[in-house]
Design an enzyme around this catalytic site. Structure first.
Site, PDB file in Angstrom:
ATOM      1  N   TYR A 109      40.470  33.513  87.214  1.00  0.00           N
ATOM      2  CA  TYR A 109      40.070  34.205  88.440  1.00  0.00           C
ATOM      3  C   TYR A 109      41.261  34.814  89.184  1.00  0.00           C
ATOM      4  O   TYR A 109      41.109  35.376  90.256  1.00  0.00           O
ATOM      5  CB  TYR A 109      39.284  33.266  89.370  1.00  0.00           C
TER       6      TYR A 109
ATOM      7  N   LYS B 289      40.033  21.753  78.708  1.00  0.00           N
ATOM      8  CA  LYS B 289      39.599  22.121  77.357  1.00  0.00           C
ATOM      9  C   LYS B 289      40.851  22.152  76.480  1.00  0.00           C
ATOM     10  O   LYS B 289      41.166  23.136  75.814  1.00  0.00           O
ATOM     11  CB  LYS B 289      38.900  23.495  77.420  1.00  0.00           C
TER      12      LYS B 289
ATOM     13  N   ASP C 160      33.016  20.908  77.765  1.00  0.00           N
ATOM     14  CA  ASP C 160      31.692  20.981  77.132  1.00  0.00           C
ATOM     15  C   ASP C 160      30.992  19.628  77.202  1.00  0.00           C
ATOM     16  O   ASP C 160      29.808  19.525  77.540  1.00  0.00           O
ATOM     17  CB  ASP C 160      31.779  21.507  75.684  1.00  0.00           C
TER      18      ASP C 160
ATOM     19  N   ASP D 151      33.553  26.447  88.927  1.00  0.00           N
ATOM     20  CA  ASP D 151      32.520  27.390  89.352  1.00  0.00           C
ATOM     21  C   ASP D 151      31.221  27.121  88.577  1.00  0.00           C
ATOM     22  O   ASP D 151      30.134  26.974  89.154  1.00  0.00           O
ATOM     23  CB  ASP D 151      33.046  28.814  89.058  1.00  0.00           C
TER      24      ASP D 151
ATOM     25  N   ASP E 165      27.194  25.021  89.760  1.00  0.00           N
ATOM     26  CA  ASP E 165      25.786  25.431  89.731  1.00  0.00           C
ATOM     27  C   ASP E 165      24.951  24.420  88.951  1.00  0.00           C
ATOM     28  O   ASP E 165      23.799  24.146  89.291  1.00  0.00           O
ATOM     29  CB  ASP E 165      25.630  26.838  89.116  1.00  0.00           C
TER      30      ASP E 165
END
Ligand code: NAI
Length: 342
Positions: free
Chosen positions: A124, A169, A201, A225, A229
């Site tokens: 980002y 990751k 994951d 981010d 959600d």
């Protein structure tokens, strides 16, 4: 003395839910005896349409000179507004609490976790080269940013259930070694806090299977981010998910969700915006040493919980039929009643 709050109404449902949060803040400040003055800072798709830029200089000046910013969601210009402000104002910690709440339908019980997301770097940073035949985006991580966000996570865990899950990751990208090393280095100063590591994951999977087992989730910008959600879905509605963007000197408070272009704005759930305001009162109360604001934040949270528990006057996303305005009126009543009996 009044604390100056810059307010970004935003786009879509933004102006409606921000109006609701302002009404609640006006009521709570009067009830608990402190002063807030609001200054509107226009930004987002509507500002781009009306003034030719998504974050006009006048708005940026108003935000910078305020004590805190209450931001509604903005639309397609989110990158130019909120991603920009996070980096420009060095709001390096994005703190996103997720809790199952009374009266809110969810497949899980007793979820109480916080995502602590690094807010200024990673993909980002938007260092990109996009051509016709290729696209490259640079993932930027620095030791300084990884270390300071880890401190926020461990400090938070120390006063919660004393567990941090570090999410990365590393099996694919060596760059995450920097993040991991910083987190594990900070962990040594918090011996009472248990640390675990998880690949993102697996984290997405475990979060759905067993959300109760997480306390503080520490992760990088984009993973945070996306996981946010997912966590919002787990606790029942994006309309309840709120967040703080804080640095060493400033705080910007907003819902996790966007402009909800698929719903009628007059039925939008304002509670994420209201709870973002509650976080703002907590942050102002702590940083300015204002006990009344800390009390007000508690009162406001209590009123939101009572409203949810009563299952009355809720918006459609929570299974009710109320408009944003009806919910707001009821919430203010509950708040003032709670204050008068406390
Ligand atoms: P969204 O978060 O706006 O909506 C996702 C789903 O949740 C929709 O079905 C929506 O109706 C529902 N929802 C969200 N908030 C709600 C509320 N308060 N009450 C009731 N239902 C609610 O996500 P989407 O579609 O990804 O983004 C829409 C726009 O918002 C995009 O232009 C995006 O750029 C922007 N956005 C802005 C953000 C910000 O300002 N920080 C954050 C996320 C998205």
């Amino acid at each position: 003395m009044a604390y100056v709050i810059s307010v970004i109404p935003g786009d879509g449902i933004g102006p409606v839910i921000v109006r609701s949060a302002r009404k609640v803040l006006e009521a709570v400040s009067e009830a608990y005896g402190f002063k807030l003055s609001f200054v509107e800072a226009l930004a987002g798709d509507s500002a781009k349409r009306d003034f030719g830029e998504p974050l006009p200089k006048d708005s940026l000046d108003k935000i910078v000179s305020s004590d805190a910013c209450l931001k509604g969601p903005v639309g397609e210009t989110a990158k130019d507004v909120v991603v920009f402000l996070r980096q420009k104002l060095d709001l390096y910690a994005n703190i996103r609490p997720f809790k199952t709440l009374p009266g809110v339908s969810s497949k899980w019980k007793d979820v109480d976790l916080v995502i602590v997301r690094e807010n200024t770097e990673d993909l980002y940073k938007c260092v990109e080269d996009v051509g016709e035949e290729y696209a490259v985006a640079l993932m930027v991580l620095t030791k300084k940013a990884c270390t300071r966000i880890a401190k926020v996570a461990f400090q938070m865990a120390e006063v919660r259930r004393k567990k941090v899950t570090v999410v990365h990751k590393i099996n694919v990208l060596r760059s995450f070694e920097l993040f991991r090393t910083a987190a594990l280095g900070v962990a040594r100063s918090y011996p009472s806090v248990t640390v675990e590591e998880m690949l993102v994951d697996n984290m997405a999977y475990q979060l759905v299977l067993n959300p109760q087992k997480f306390d503080v989730i520490l992760t990088t910008n984009m993973f945070g981010d996306i996981l946010s959600d997912e966590a919002a879905g787990i606790v029942g509605s994006l309309g309840l998910a709120y967040s703080a963007n804080v640095g060493d000197n400033f705080g910007l408070f907003e819902p996790v969700h966007g402009t909800a272009p698929d719903i009628d704005p007059s039925y939008a759930n304002p509670l994420a915006q209201v709870m973002a305001s509650k976080m703002m009162l907590e942050w102002l109360g702590r940083t300015k040493g204002n006990a009344a604001m800390l009390e007000a934040a508690k009162g406001l949270e209590g009123a939101v919980l009572s409203l949810l528990r009563s299952s009355e006057n809720l918006t459609p996303d929570l299974g009710g039929k109320a408009t944003t305005e009806n919910l707001t009126k009821k919430l203010v009543n509950v708040l003032l009643k709670g204050k008068s009996t406390s």
